[in-house]
Write an enzyme that holds these catalytic residues in place. Structure first.
Site, PDB file in Angstrom:
ATOM      1  N   GLU A   1      -3.618   8.160  -4.910  1.00  0.00           N
ATOM      2  CA  GLU A   1      -3.902   7.492  -6.178  1.00  0.00           C
ATOM      3  C   GLU A   1      -5.226   7.985  -6.752  1.00  0.00           C
ATOM      4  O   GLU A   1      -6.156   8.256  -5.982  1.00  0.00           O
ATOM      5  CB  GLU A   1      -3.950   5.973  -5.974  1.00  0.00           C
ATOM      6  CG  GLU A   1      -2.612   5.384  -5.532  1.00  0.00           C
ATOM      7  CD  GLU A   1      -2.651   3.870  -5.354  1.00  0.00           C
ATOM      8  OE1 GLU A   1      -3.754   3.280  -5.469  1.00  0.00           O
ATOM      9  OE2 GLU A   1      -1.594   3.279  -5.096  1.00  0.00           O
TER      10      GLU A   1
ATOM     11  N   HIS B   1      -0.538   0.542  -9.720  1.00  0.00           N
ATOM     12  CA  HIS B   1      -1.367  -0.272  -8.827  1.00  0.00           C
ATOM     13  C   HIS B   1      -2.153  -1.343  -9.594  1.00  0.00           C
ATOM     14  O   HIS B   1      -3.371  -1.505  -9.442  1.00  0.00           O
ATOM     15  CB  HIS B   1      -2.335   0.592  -8.020  1.00  0.00           C
ATOM     16  CG  HIS B   1      -2.769  -0.054  -6.735  1.00  0.00           C
ATOM     17  ND1 HIS B   1      -3.164   0.653  -5.634  1.00  0.00           N
ATOM     18  CD2 HIS B   1      -2.859  -1.371  -6.381  1.00  0.00           C
ATOM     19  CE1 HIS B   1      -3.493  -0.175  -4.652  1.00  0.00           C
ATOM     20  NE2 HIS B   1      -3.316  -1.429  -5.088  1.00  0.00           N
TER      21      HIS B   1
ATOM     22  N   ARG C   1       0.841  -1.185   0.000  1.00  0.00           N
ATOM     23  CA  ARG C   1       0.000   0.000   0.000  1.00  0.00           C
ATOM     24  C   ARG C   1       0.880   1.241   0.000  1.00  0.00           C
ATOM     25  O   ARG C   1       1.951   1.271   0.601  1.00  0.00           O
ATOM     26  CB  ARG C   1      -0.912   0.039   1.238  1.00  0.00           C
ATOM     27  CG  ARG C   1      -2.174  -0.796   1.113  1.00  0.00           C
ATOM     28  CD  ARG C   1      -3.138  -0.197   0.095  1.00  0.00           C
ATOM     29  NE  ARG C   1      -4.405  -0.900   0.046  1.00  0.00           N
ATOM     30  CZ  ARG C   1      -4.686  -1.887  -0.784  1.00  0.00           C
ATOM     31  NH1 ARG C   1      -3.757  -2.329  -1.619  1.00  0.00           N
ATOM     32  NH2 ARG C   1      -5.880  -2.449  -0.804  1.00  0.00           N
TER      33      ARG C   1
END
Length: 344
Positions: A284, A308, A255
């Site tokens: 993000e 991601h 993360r």
């Protein structure tokens, strides 16, 4: 717990990321569904208002969204991902909203991605690709010197690597297995600031954990595969980079927020570590305007960045869809034994 509703309205906030399953509910229960390919933060409140079941991947669901005024009918949230840090679980507990996630569903793709970006950073593959395409090989006669570390040493082979694994869940375990298969020595880290250096990691190999500080000092590649919590935020920052080997490579597939992004840029600029790779960012979607890792000048660093998507694979998509189906059907039946309930 409140009686189960007769009709469920399932709202997919990030339908692009999910294979939508056919849900089978016991009579007389029925369901309808609304599928939004993507949802912005500004659109959340309007879209959750009629939801009984909310399905999302990594969209922030805060206490305001979870209030009875905004989401009065909400009973179940299915996080089609492993991490649940995007959902305010305390607010869910107060209302009795059940939250499930998908642990282990993406461990194959994420662990393989971690190994892939490790190779990219260790051997500076992006730089080598760009320089070769730009015609620099014939012009310079050799690009060997561009792949060397700042002290002039060549890259390590897997047999020379010491892989530190921070995070001993399903992803961390598989990264450790892949690293061992490649010939790396593997160290499983204990918790930061813990003196319990002999705690078993629970794996079949009975490999013992090593103190966090020892893993930092001895590892030449450090893999992060842990959830984001208050205790892991900025887990890797200036002091940790100072302790790492100058030949060290950091790989983060967990993360954003676990690594101090400003400290990482500085460590790379100053040669405190050899390279880094990350699939995740503190903010993000990430771009030059909101991430230190992407701002002007960082393209010159040995820093591999991906958006991601380490989780993305056919196997992951199938696993997510199956777990989603079980979560909704299990809640409707009052039997959640086959799914992972985070709270509720």
């Amino acid at each position: 717990m409140d009686p189960r509703p007769t009709n469920y309205h399932i709202v997919y906030l990030q339908g692009d990321f999910v294979q939508i399953p056919e849900v089978e509910l016991p009579a007389p229960q029925t369901y309808t569904q609304t599928i939004y390919p993507q949802t912005s933060l500004a659109e959340i409140h309007e879209r959750v208002r009629d939801a009984t079941v909310l399905v999302l991947s990594a969209l922030r669901i805060d206490a305001t969204t979870l209030s009875p005024e905004i989401s009065p009918h909400l009973k179940l949230i299915v996080v089609v991902a492993v991490g649940t840090d995007c959902v305010d679980l305390d607010a869910c507990r107060k209302r009795g909203i059940v939250v499930t996630n998908c642990p282990g569903a993406n461990n194959a793709s994420v662990s393989e991605h971690a190994i892939g970006v490790y190779f990219m950073a260790r051997r500076k593959m992006l730089d080598m690709c760009s320089l070769t395409r730009a015609g620099e090989w014939p012009r310079r006669k050799t690009l060997m010197y561009d792949i060397l570390d700042k002290d002039g040493t060549p890259p390590l082979t897997c047999q020379e690597e010491v892989a530190g694994i921070i995070g001993n869940g399903s992803v961390g375990k598989r990264i450790a297995s892949l690293a061992q298969t490649l010939g790396m020595k593997v160290l499983i880290s204990g918790r930061k600031d813990s003196d319990n250096s002999n705690m078993s990691n629970g794996s079949s190999s009975n490999q013992e954990r090593v103190p966090f500080e020892t893993v930092l000092r001895q590892s030449t590649v450090l893999f992060l595969a842990i959830p984001l919590t208050d205790s892991t935020r900025n887990l890797i920052s200036t002091s940790e980079f100072e302790a790492m080997s100058p030949h060290g490579v950091l790989v983060n597939v967990s993360r954003g927020g676990i690594v101090d992004e400003e400290a990482l840029v500085k460590a790379l600029e100053e040669g405190k570590i050899s390279g880094a790779a990350t699939d995740v960012f503190e903010k993000e979607p990430a771009g030059p305007e909101n991430s230190p890792l992407l701002r002007e000048g960082t393209e010159k660093l040995n820093l591999v960045v991906t958006p991601h998507l380490a989780w993305l694979s056919r196997k992951t998509a199938l696993n997510y869809s199956q777990i989603l189906k079980k979560s909704v059907e299990g809640y409707a039946k009052g039997d959640m034994g086959d799914v992972n309930v985070v709270c509720g």
